[in-house]
Design a protein around this motif. Structure first.
Motif: not given
Length: 450
Positions: A404-411
């Motif tokens: 839960r301390k991580y986040v997935f994101s597009f770049s």
């Protein structure tokens, strides 16, 4: 007690704390919400196998939505977005590279990632790129993203199923045919309260038979265009359903023009011949001559008539057919295409159609097709990527407590702004930051020499 009184006053601190705990009242339980999210009289809420489209009572069924998605302009839009999203299916090398990243969810201080966190990030990245072991994952992340986008743009509904270990960690995931997924039927308690319970899940219906069931937390369910409409039953609003009348006009115009080429290009009319040949000879001539004028499938037959030249007989030709120029065919199809693209939040230039003078600038547009494509991606592709980020974070990462301390994101969507970012870094360097601080912002090691 006398010593304690002299040291702490009339009451010892322990007694005071105990009395405060006794006096403290528990937090009152909040009242449940009163608003209805569902219509208690809606009989479709209690039918898990209905083929009526999820969104409205008068909606289209899944088969119709699937067929309408094959209309050429809809198909072009969907394929364009699938290809664009598919390019983000690999890990980005830096913040300007097209791809995805796994970062700390809350890292305001900019601290360095520990070795344990780096190992967990590598594990998550490998899971996302491969979608898990081959025993459970039927495709890689590129194919999974394209499946999700196609379902979402067809039904405004996309579904992924995570496979979790005994500890709750996601070890694989795959896309499921969104047209087979329904919300579970309401219980009598949910009907009375007018809202779904937290445990209300989903079912998979194939050929009218329920094949699988999931709790809400065990299935990723994405809707891009949510509504609060009580008749929507908690589902989205597919663009195709909203474009039904426009698509009908587009298909009708497209078919009408195509039929003119399929069934012959000669306008129907009358040919008059002034001749004294015998009726038998004229019939033979007319059969041979009309065969050359007849279109495919015996359409647009041309009528031949024999006139007596000495009787001064005449016949006047009247054209009853309207050509495409008179009916403004190009403008009409172009207008319909613009309507379709506007609802899908995509510029026709992304599909290869540039209306008007190419490269023309104006008060509202200071660039040509390139600038229009960039604006189109900001308007349509960026919200789509945000919806996909939310789906993956909620379903794959945040369902497991240590992740839960991580986040997935597009770049990489702003890859064209790299020059502007470097210019901004230069201004920071000349005003209030050091070279090492700038390097750290860009993921580089600081210099040893200050």
């Amino acid at each position: 007690m006398g010593i304690l009184s002299r040291l702490f006053g009339s009451k010892p601190p322990l007694i005071a704390v105990e009395e405060d705990l006794v006096k403290a009242k528990p937090e009152p339980k909040p009242e449940p919400p009163k608003g209805y999210h569902l219509a208690p009289w809606d009989i479709y809420q209690t039918d898990e196998t209905t083929q009526v489209h999820k969104g409205t009572v008068f909606g289209l069924d899944f088969l119709t939505l699937n067929r309408l998605s094959r209309v050429v302009v809809i198909g072009a839009i969907i394929q364009t977005r699938c290809n664009q999203v598919g390019s983000f299916a690999r890990r980005a090398r830096d913040k300007y590279d097209i791809g995805f990243n796994i970062t700390l969810r809350d890292n305001k201080t900019g601290r360095d990632i520990t070795a344990k966190e780096q190992a967990e990030i590598e594990e998550i990245c490998n899971l996302i790129e491969t979608c898990g072991p081959e025993d459970w994952a039927d495709s890689d992340f590129d194919s999974t993203l394209k499946k999700i986008v196609r379902d979402s743009y067809t039904y405004d509904q996309a579904v992924i199923e995570p496979i979790r270990s005994a500890t709750g960690k996601t070890i694989a995931f795959s896309a499921i045919d969104a047209a087979t997924i329904r919300r579970a039927k309401l219980t009598p308690e949910e009907v009375a309260e007018g809202r779904r319970a937290a445990s209300s899940g989903f079912v998979q219906v194939i050929d009218g038979v329920i094949r699988a069931r999931w709790d809400r937390k065990d299935l990723g369910f994405m809707i891009r265009r949510p509504r609060s409409d009580i008749k929507a039953r908690g589902y989205g609003y597919p663009e195709i359903e909203e474009l039904l009348q426009t698509l009908n006009y587009f298909v009708s115009a497209f078919t009408n023009n195509g039929e003119k080429y399929v069934h012959g290009i000669h306008a129907a009319g009358i040919l008059a011949f002034k001749t004294k040949m015998s009726p038998e000879m004229f019939r033979a001539f007319s059969h041979q001559f009309s065969a050359k004028l007849r279109g495919s499938q015996n359409s647009n037959k041309t009528t031949l008539i024999q006139l007596d030249p000495e009787s001064k007989e005449e016949i006047q030709s009247v054209n009853l057919a309207e050509n495409n120029h008179d009916s403004q065919f190009d403008q009409w199809l172009g207008f319909l295409m613009k309507l379709v693209c506007s609802l899908y939040q995509i510029d026709p230039a992304e599909l290869g159609f540039v209306f008007g003078a190419e490269g023309q600038t104006g008060a509202l547009s200071q660039g040509g097709p390139g600038e229009r494509v960039k604006y189109s991606k900001d308007k349509g592709l960026r919200p789509l990527l945000c919806s996909l980020e939310a789906l993956i974070n909620k379903t794959i990462l945040w369902s497991y407590e240590p992740w839960r301390k991580y986040v997935f994101s597009f770049s990489g969507l702003d890859v064209g702004d790299q020059g502007q970012a470097l210019e901004a870094d230069g201004k920071k360097l000349s005003n209030f930051m050091t070279v090492s601080e700038i390097r750290k912002l860009n993921g580089l090691e600081p210099l040893e020499d200050p």
